[in-house]
Design an enzyme around this catalytic site. Structure first.
Site, PDB file in Angstrom:
ATOM      1  N   HIS A 139       5.224  12.152 -11.245  1.00 24.29           N
ATOM      2  CA  HIS A 139       5.135  11.835 -12.514  1.00 24.29           C
ATOM      3  C   HIS A 139       5.252  12.691 -13.533  1.00 24.29           C
ATOM      4  O   HIS A 139       5.892  12.817 -14.494  1.00 24.29           O
ATOM      5  CB  HIS A 139       3.891  10.965 -12.582  1.00 24.29           C
ATOM      6  CG  HIS A 139       3.874  10.141 -13.873  1.00 24.29           C
ATOM      7  ND1 HIS A 139       2.415   9.772 -14.578  1.00 24.29           N
ATOM      8  CD2 HIS A 139       4.888   9.518 -14.519  1.00 24.29           C
ATOM      9  CE1 HIS A 139       2.880   8.945 -15.707  1.00 24.29           C
ATOM     10  NE2 HIS A 139       4.398   8.801 -15.699  1.00 24.29           N
ATOM     11  N   THR A 189      -4.342   8.742 -10.089  1.00 23.91           N
ATOM     12  CA  THR A 189      -4.895   7.639 -11.021  1.00 23.91           C
ATOM     13  C   THR A 189      -5.878   8.317 -12.148  1.00 23.91           C
ATOM     14  O   THR A 189      -5.959   7.824 -13.226  1.00 23.91           O
ATOM     15  CB  THR A 189      -5.909   6.739 -10.356  1.00 23.91           C
ATOM     16  OG1 THR A 189      -6.832   7.345  -9.636  1.00 23.91           O
ATOM     17  CG2 THR A 189      -4.931   5.598  -9.430  1.00 23.91           C
ATOM     18  N   GLU A 239       0.515   4.935  -7.090  1.00 20.89           N
ATOM     19  CA  GLU A 239      -0.815   5.392  -7.576  1.00 20.89           C
ATOM     20  C   GLU A 239      -1.491   5.826  -6.316  1.00 20.89           C
ATOM     21  O   GLU A 239      -1.986   4.987  -5.669  1.00 20.89           O
ATOM     22  CB  GLU A 239      -1.408   4.679  -8.727  1.00 20.89           C
ATOM     23  CG  GLU A 239      -0.670   4.221  -9.810  1.00 20.89           C
ATOM     24  CD  GLU A 239      -1.136   5.569 -10.945  1.00 20.89           C
ATOM     25  OE1 GLU A 239      -1.863   6.215 -10.511  1.00 20.89           O
ATOM     26  OE2 GLU A 239      -0.531   5.021 -12.176  1.00 20.89           O
ATOM     27  N   ASP A 296       0.171  14.771 -13.459  1.00 16.70           N
ATOM     28  CA  ASP A 296      -0.262  13.879 -12.099  1.00 16.70           C
ATOM     29  C   ASP A 296       1.125  13.945 -11.151  1.00 16.70           C
ATOM     30  O   ASP A 296       2.146  13.999 -11.782  1.00 16.70           O
ATOM     31  CB  ASP A 296      -0.788  12.577 -12.349  1.00 16.70           C
ATOM     32  CG  ASP A 296       0.214  11.530 -12.830  1.00 16.70           C
ATOM     33  OD1 ASP A 296       0.849  12.107 -14.014  1.00 16.70           O
ATOM     34  OD2 ASP A 296       0.398  10.524 -12.305  1.00 16.70           O
ATOM     35  N   HIS A 310       1.886   9.155  -8.555  1.00 16.66           N
ATOM     36  CA  HIS A 310       0.889   9.312  -9.434  1.00 16.66           C
ATOM     37  C   HIS A 310      -0.359   9.445  -8.962  1.00 16.66           C
ATOM     38  O   HIS A 310      -0.739   9.201  -7.923  1.00 16.66           O
ATOM     39  CB  HIS A 310       0.954   8.262 -10.327  1.00 16.66           C
ATOM     40  CG  HIS A 310       1.958   7.509 -10.933  1.00 16.66           C
ATOM     41  ND1 HIS A 310       2.422   7.540 -12.391  1.00 16.66           N
ATOM     42  CD2 HIS A 310       3.127   6.950 -10.312  1.00 16.66           C
ATOM     43  CE1 HIS A 310       3.469   6.992 -12.598  1.00 16.66           C
ATOM     44  NE2 HIS A 310       3.857   6.728 -11.472  1.00 16.66           N
TER      45      HIS A 310
END
Lengths: 289, 280
Positions: free
Chosen positions: B161, B52, B113, B171, B50
């Site tokens: 993601h 953030t 992340e 993302d 991912h």
């Protein structure tokens, strides 16, 4: 003496560090800052899936330990005993292709429990499912209760293999006493008052196949939504009947099944007959609940 | 505190640490654990990357205090890896998601992340301005390698993601250098020679939308087989482009995308770093 105690203390500290890193599985060659911890986390175990083995205990043990399939637990029949075959932190291979609501391929998110039981025999009088002994069911209930409590498994996520794979599987079958699990507070059960109130209405006018399909899908099943009473749809109706109305599992839509399904998919229609062992208590975030 | 009481306390903590690790089921029925199943593996089947879309401080706050979380957070300045959730636990990073037969991937994945700002919304679409610094990507690569090795994660299950939730998520975006992960031997990549061979035919005749949808589904995406180039299908094409052809991720079918998708979904078409075909 004092020095040696200090030395021992240091060794103990080192042991803790090693244990902790082994426990957490620290990435090698990478400095990881562990000073923060997230509130939003829970167990990877979201489901408990119950199976019957078909084979007897020796053959089930062999298949589940040496074959291409496995389960976390195996509950034998004579004598009744729980065998732990896969650590709960690991994935066992028990569910195969499987669905429940938005979840697919449930092995990674479930604990699998195999119960030694011969399954069914096809006889001239029709298909006959073997009973489970009360002693074996007591053992299964104690096991499920404990697993559910530790992983905070939601009551409606304690399922049969046939629930998550209704086109291929019948186990644990209509002889498995789901009602007893409800009476132990492990799973919710359709509110008899709602069922009895709705049934006469459905006796007069049975909902169409599309209604059954939509409600079965709401309940959690993977089911076609085309409005035809085809074999896949009947398999899903039969699976629903095996749990809540095991006396007749023909897979035919009828008023009693409709009333049960109405209760099961209406807000407040499912009751906990006893408090769940997974009672979450006060939780900051409620992903599971 | 005397030295010996400190020792006792330390030993007590060591015992607690051991206990926590083994998690003894104290109310379980007595269990026979003499037998162990050969067929078992890690619950972690996927690694999900991912961005953030926030700065570090806000990312850390949201991921530790909010209803979302990830196992790891990788900051850029300085490149630092934060462990927020133990890998044995489920973090809440993927949301509604699917890949192949898998649905709701949180329970089956480790979420990483990576700190990187949100794309800017412009009249012509989203614009990603901030590259991922090399040192941050180096840290991601070391982390992914470690997680993948320890859990035996398949190389084709290191996903974005946006791969597993293409209708909701973009993302880590087109600036995330997936090719560097392939070059590090972490994930397979479409055979460049095969892509070059396929491309001219697709320049002459682009396949129908139905073909794109079928191939995207066989790659792993959840995509409706409508035969129409609807917005949902374009978002899935864009997700595929962000990973394999990040110079343009407009979600439009084109010859290069078709060639990449053809090779990616043909047995033997995905290669590992050493040139050997990826085998599931």
């Amino acid at each position: 003496m004092r020095l040696s105690i200090n030395y021992l203390a240091r060794l103990a500290c080192l042991a803790i560090a090693l244990l902790l890193s082994a426990c957490a599985g620290a990435p090698a060659g990478l400095l990881v800052d562990r000073s923060y911890s997230a509130t939003g986390q829970d167990s990877r175990v979201l489901f408990i899936v119950l199976h019957y083995t078909v084979g007897n205990f020796p053959s089930a043990l062999k298949t589940l330990t040496q074959g291409q399939v496995s389960s976390h637990y195996l509950v034998s029949d004579e004598p009744v005993r729980t065998y732990g075959l896969v650590d709960e932190n690991r994935r066992a291979w028990h569910a195969g292709p499987s669905h429940w609501k938005s979840h697919g391929n449930l092995n990674a998110s479930s604990i699998g429990i195999e119960i030694v039981n011969p399954g069914y025999a096809d006889t001239p009088a029709g298909r006959v499912y073997a009973p489970f002994s009360p002693r074996q069911i007591d053992e299964v209930i104690a096991l499920v209760k404990e697993v559910a409590r530790r992983h905070e498994v939601r009551p409606e996520r304690i399922l049969g293999h046939n629930d998550v794979s209704p086109q291929y599987k019948q186990d644990p079958g209509p002889s498995f006493p789901w009602k007893r699990l409800a009476e132990e507070g492990l799973i919710p059960w359709p509110d008899a008052i709602v069922v009895n109130a709705k049934r006469p209405e459905f006796e007069l006018q049975l909902p169409d196949v599309a209604w059954f399909q939509r409600r079965l899908a709401d309940h959690g099943f993977a089911v076609p939504l085309h409005g035809e009473l085809d074999v896949p749809t009947r398999n899903v109706i039969s699976t629903f009947q095996m749990k809540y109305r095991p006396a007749n599992i023909a897979g035919q839509p009828d008023a009693e099944t409709a009333a049960l399904l109405f209760a099961a998919t209406s807000p407040g229609g499912m009751l906990m007959l006893k408090p769940s062992p997974s009672d979450p208590g006060a939780k900051a975030w409620t992903s599971r609940w | 505190m005397t030295t010996s009481s400190r020792l006792h306390r330390t030993l007590a903590i060591a015992c607690l640490a051991l206990g926590a690790c083994a998690a003894p089921p104290h109310d379980m029925p007595p269990q026979d654990t003499r037998f162990s199943a050969a067929s078992q593996d890690s619950r972690v089947q996927f690694i999900v990357i991912h961005a953030t879309e926030e700065g570090f401080a806000d990312s850390l706050r949201i991921l530790t205090e909010g209803p979302v979380s990830s196992h790891y957070l990788v900051d850029a300045t300085p490149p630092t890896v934060y462990r927020l959730v133990n890998e044995d636990q489920r973090a809440w990073h993927a949301g509604v998601s699917s890949w192949g037969q898998f649905g709701s991937l949180n329970a089956a994945s480790v979420g990483i992340e990576v700190v990187n700002p949100a794309p800017i919304k412009t009249a012509t679409g989203l614009v990603w301005n901030t590259p991922y610094p090399q040192a941050q990507i180096d840290a991601v690569i070391v982390l992914v390698r470690s997680v993948a090795r320890r859990h035996g994660v398949r190389a084709d299950r290191i996903v974005a993601h946006s791969d597993i939730a293409p209708q909701r998520k973009v993302d880590p975006g087109p600036r995330f250098p997936w090719k560097l992960l392939a070059d590090a031997g972490l994930m397979p990549w479409p055979d460049a020679a095969a892509v070059a061979r396929q491309r001219p035919a697709y320049e002459r005749q682009l396949p129908a939308v139905r073909w794109f949808q079928e191939r995207l589904a066989s790659h792993g995406f959840a995509v409706s087989q409508t035969g129409e180039l609807d917005a949902a299908t374009q978002r899935v094409i864009a997700a595929f482009q962000m990973k394999y052809r990040n110079s343009r991720n407009d979600g439009q079918p084109d010859a290069e995308t078709a060639a990449l998708l053809d090779v990616a979904t043909t047995p033997g078409g995905l290669l590992m770093k050493d040139g050997t075909p990826f085998k599931p």
